[in-house]
Design an enzyme around this catalytic site. Sequence first.
Site, short mmCIF file in Angstrom:
data_model
loop_
_atom_site.label_atom_id
_atom_site.label_comp_id
_atom_site.label_asym_id
_atom_site.label_seq_id
_atom_site.Cartn_x
_atom_site.Cartn_y
_atom_site.Cartn_z
N GLU A 33 22.32 54.43 10.54
CA GLU A 33 22.71 55.62 9.78
C GLU A 33 24.17 55.96 10.08
OE1 GLU A 33 20.45 59.66 9.01
OE2 GLU A 33 21.58 59.77 10.87
N LYS A 75 21.11 71.41 3.57
CA LYS A 75 19.73 71.70 3.98
C LYS A 75 19.53 73.22 4.00
CE LYS A 75 18.37 67.61 6.43
NZ LYS A 75 17.59 67.06 7.54
N LYS A 88 19.65 55.56 19.69
CA LYS A 88 18.63 56.54 20.09
C LYS A 88 17.92 56.08 21.35
CE LYS A 88 16.49 58.99 16.19
NZ LYS A 88 16.86 60.31 16.59
N ALA A 144 27.08 71.67 13.42
CA ALA A 144 25.90 70.85 13.72
C ALA A 144 25.66 70.74 15.22
CB ALA A 144 26.05 69.46 13.11
N ASP A 148 17.43 55.46 11.80
CA ASP A 148 18.64 56.00 12.43
C ASP A 148 18.66 55.73 13.94
OD1 ASP A 148 16.66 57.76 13.15
OD2 ASP A 148 17.85 59.58 12.82
N HIS A 206 22.35 72.05 17.01
CA HIS A 206 21.57 71.09 17.79
C HIS A 206 21.27 71.65 19.18
CE1 HIS A 206 20.74 67.25 19.89
NE2 HIS A 206 20.23 66.91 18.73
N ARG A 237 6.45 62.17 15.10
CA ARG A 237 6.69 63.25 14.14
C ARG A 237 6.51 62.77 12.70
NH1 ARG A 237 11.92 64.86 15.71
NH2 ARG A 237 12.92 64.20 13.79
#
Length: 245
Positions: free
Chosen positions: A149, A122, A55, A161, A82, A165, A66
Amino acid sequence: MDVQQWERLKQEIVRFMMTYKFAVEELRTKIEILRQEFHYIHDHNPIEQITCRVKSPESILQKARRKGVPLSLPAIRENIRDIAGVRIICAFVSDIYRVSEMLQKQSDLHIAECKDYIQNPKPNGYRSLHLIVQLPVFMSDHTEKVWAEIQIRTIAMDFWASLEHKLNYKYNYQIPEPLLNELRAAAESIAALDAKMEKINRQANHFKATLQTDDALQELWLNNQRYHLPKEFLSMLLNLDNSRE
Ligand code: 0O2
């Protein structure tokens, strides 16, 4: 803050980011070994693709804000799990669980959590299997336990996904309701497609196994002409052959 303090902080941040880079490299090697071993031994490759990322610092800070994580390196290290991410793409849903099992057997990987968004998607339709793992990274003067992760998903789940995204990025996480509904419907179609592909693959494997059995029986028949195998033995095999689906 004086220059020396700045230097120390800079070094700390560089070391912090480096541990994640090493963690993803370790994971990539582990998974690549599994992939190659499986390919040679089982004549089947459950892993289509492996991608890795660390990341970015901006994204780490955003996630920390967040989730209300204090902006200190120890708090981020413990709570944002992650930062090191590995994504494994499989062809079939059964391969996802097979790869997950293989990883769970690795003694130096501590699996802290398994989030099964395939069994429990989800609300937006997102499906994937996430393993939250901790692995040792051996530095020159100490060993660091690093969180990472591992996301495991099918090609179709990955397609969904990545589009979702992109849309989130485009609409700044405020995707309009009609598009959200379309995405949910697309996720359902993708799950149905994955189930269909799984079924076709199972049938293909069964067909292949049947052909191999036919070859084996033919060879046995030829052998029998040569070696005169006992009749009982041959009829037992023939019965077994008749009872197969
Ligand atoms: P990026 O930019 O991909 O890194 P939690 O506190 O456990 O509920 P967390 O830590 O976000 O929340 O865990 P979760 O839900 O397992 O999500 C971790 C990562 O999975 C995300 O990282 C995404 O990569 C992916 N992911 C989860 N939900 C979705 C989703 O609805 N759509 C898409 N496209 N990806 C998802 P980041 O940091 O959110 O994003």
